[in-house]
Write an enzyme that holds these catalytic residues in place. Sequence first.
Site, mmCIF file in Angstrom:
data_model
loop_
_atom_site.group_PDB
_atom_site.id
_atom_site.type_symbol
_atom_site.label_atom_id
_atom_site.label_comp_id
_atom_site.label_asym_id
_atom_site.label_seq_id
_atom_site.Cartn_x
_atom_site.Cartn_y
_atom_site.Cartn_z
ATOM 1 N N HIS A 19 0.837 -1.204 0.000
ATOM 2 C CA HIS A 19 0.000 0.000 0.000
ATOM 3 C C HIS A 19 0.873 1.256 0.000
ATOM 4 O O HIS A 19 0.615 2.207 -0.742
ATOM 5 C CB HIS A 19 -0.884 0.055 1.260
ATOM 6 C CG HIS A 19 -1.929 -1.010 1.366
ATOM 7 N ND1 HIS A 19 -2.157 -1.718 2.519
ATOM 8 C CD2 HIS A 19 -2.832 -1.481 0.468
ATOM 9 C CE1 HIS A 19 -3.150 -2.571 2.345
ATOM 10 N NE2 HIS A 19 -3.577 -2.455 1.107
ATOM 11 N N ARG A 76 -2.279 -6.392 -8.007
ATOM 12 C CA ARG A 76 -1.218 -7.368 -7.791
ATOM 13 C C ARG A 76 -1.218 -8.454 -8.843
ATOM 14 O O ARG A 76 -0.183 -8.991 -9.209
ATOM 15 C CB ARG A 76 -1.360 -8.013 -6.407
ATOM 16 C CG ARG A 76 -0.931 -7.133 -5.269
ATOM 17 C CD ARG A 76 -1.470 -7.605 -3.957
ATOM 18 N NE ARG A 76 -2.927 -7.483 -3.936
ATOM 19 C CZ ARG A 76 -3.682 -7.730 -2.877
ATOM 20 N NH1 ARG A 76 -3.138 -8.147 -1.772
ATOM 21 N NH2 ARG A 76 -4.991 -7.574 -2.948
ATOM 22 N N LYS A 101 -15.624 -7.261 5.663
ATOM 23 C CA LYS A 101 -14.448 -7.623 6.464
ATOM 24 C C LYS A 101 -14.596 -7.119 7.898
ATOM 25 O O LYS A 101 -15.048 -6.009 8.139
ATOM 26 C CB LYS A 101 -13.181 -6.991 5.851
ATOM 27 C CG LYS A 101 -12.865 -7.482 4.442
ATOM 28 C CD LYS A 101 -11.610 -6.801 3.900
ATOM 29 C CE LYS A 101 -11.314 -7.249 2.460
ATOM 30 N NZ LYS A 101 -10.161 -6.516 1.871
ATOM 31 N N SER A 129 -3.038 -7.471 3.538
ATOM 32 C CA SER A 129 -3.263 -7.234 4.965
ATOM 33 C C SER A 129 -3.627 -8.537 5.670
ATOM 34 O O SER A 129 -3.183 -8.803 6.786
ATOM 35 C CB SER A 129 -4.381 -6.206 5.168
ATOM 36 O OG SER A 129 -4.016 -4.968 4.625
HETATM 37 P P1 ADP Z 1 -10.036 -3.236 -0.021
HETATM 38 O O1 ADP Z 1 -10.733 -3.931 1.108
HETATM 39 O O2 ADP Z 1 -10.723 -1.969 -0.461
HETATM 40 O O3 ADP Z 1 -9.645 -4.110 -1.168
HETATM 41 P P2 ADP Z 1 -7.241 -3.240 0.808
HETATM 42 O O4 ADP Z 1 -6.673 -2.497 1.972
HETATM 43 O O5 ADP Z 1 -7.217 -4.703 0.835
HETATM 44 O O6 ADP Z 1 -8.711 -2.654 0.657
HETATM 45 O O7 ADP Z 1 -6.542 -2.740 -0.534
HETATM 46 C C1 ADP Z 1 -6.585 -1.401 -0.937
HETATM 47 C C2 ADP Z 1 -5.989 -1.274 -2.333
HETATM 48 O O8 ADP Z 1 -4.596 -1.594 -2.293
HETATM 49 C C3 ADP Z 1 -6.605 -2.235 -3.356
HETATM 50 O O9 ADP Z 1 -6.646 -1.579 -4.614
HETATM 51 C C4 ADP Z 1 -5.639 -3.377 -3.394
HETATM 52 O O10 ADP Z 1 -5.689 -4.047 -4.639
HETATM 53 C C5 ADP Z 1 -4.315 -2.626 -3.222
HETATM 54 N N1 ADP Z 1 -3.266 -3.477 -2.658
HETATM 55 C C6 ADP Z 1 -3.377 -4.406 -1.695
HETATM 56 N N2 ADP Z 1 -2.191 -4.990 -1.445
HETATM 57 C C7 ADP Z 1 -1.308 -4.410 -2.292
HETATM 58 C C8 ADP Z 1 0.092 -4.595 -2.553
HETATM 59 N N3 ADP Z 1 0.806 -5.524 -1.898
HETATM 60 N N4 ADP Z 1 0.678 -3.833 -3.496
HETATM 61 C C9 ADP Z 1 -0.045 -2.914 -4.168
HETATM 62 N N5 ADP Z 1 -1.361 -2.697 -3.993
HETATM 63 C C10 ADP Z 1 -1.985 -3.431 -3.065
#
Ligand code: ADP
Length: 165
Positions: free
Chosen positions: A18, A92, A42, A130
């Site tokens: 992120h 990803r 979630k 996460s």
């Molecule tokens: P959500 O529940 O909205 O998917 P996340 O916190 O899981 O929220 O992810 C937020 C954004 O960050 C999403 O667009 C996800 O694809 C992206 N994301 C998650 N992990 C990574 C990573 N390792 N590298 C780049 N982007 C990521």
Amino acid sequence: MAKIALFPGSFDPMTNGHLDTVQRASQLFDKVIVAVMTNTAKKPLFSSDERVALIEAATADLPNVSVVAQAGKLTVDFAHEMDAKFIIRGLRNANDLAYEADIARVNAVLDQSIETVFLLADPAYLSVSSSMIKEVATFGGDVSALVPPAVVQALKQRLGGNHEA
Ligand code: ADP
């Protein structure tokens, strides 16, 4: 007109994947607003205030990045409120693309003036999510290479575990 981008997500907690996306977006846009959204599917480990604080700590050196908590509103409506014409999402793999493309198309129907911009994940963080971080930390694994330092501490406090540092 300033180019403002909204980066919405659960960030439970923020990972280095992120953070890398935020850093790259901060180079592309005048202002980036990271929005900690409530994902109804979630159950979070950290409260939204805790998630905001962890992201603020990790992005303190990025002057054009701000962090807000947002619940109970459509992302496009919130983007509109913030004067953001762009929504940032990270990709990803092909699964992310399929999921994210659906959301982006729906958002485009809801508000044509907002463009979703996808940034490809850094290969170093392709497998970082996460939920994977929480799983590893629950069993005492060392996640310090995968999340910002404040998140390492927060996970230790919340989950305990016997990992170092
Ligand atoms: P959500 O529940 O909205 O998917 P996340 O916190 O899981 O929220 O992810 C937020 C954004 O960050 C999403 O667009 C996800 O694809 C992206 N994301 C998650 N992990 C990574 C990573 N390792 N590298 C780049 N982007 C990521």
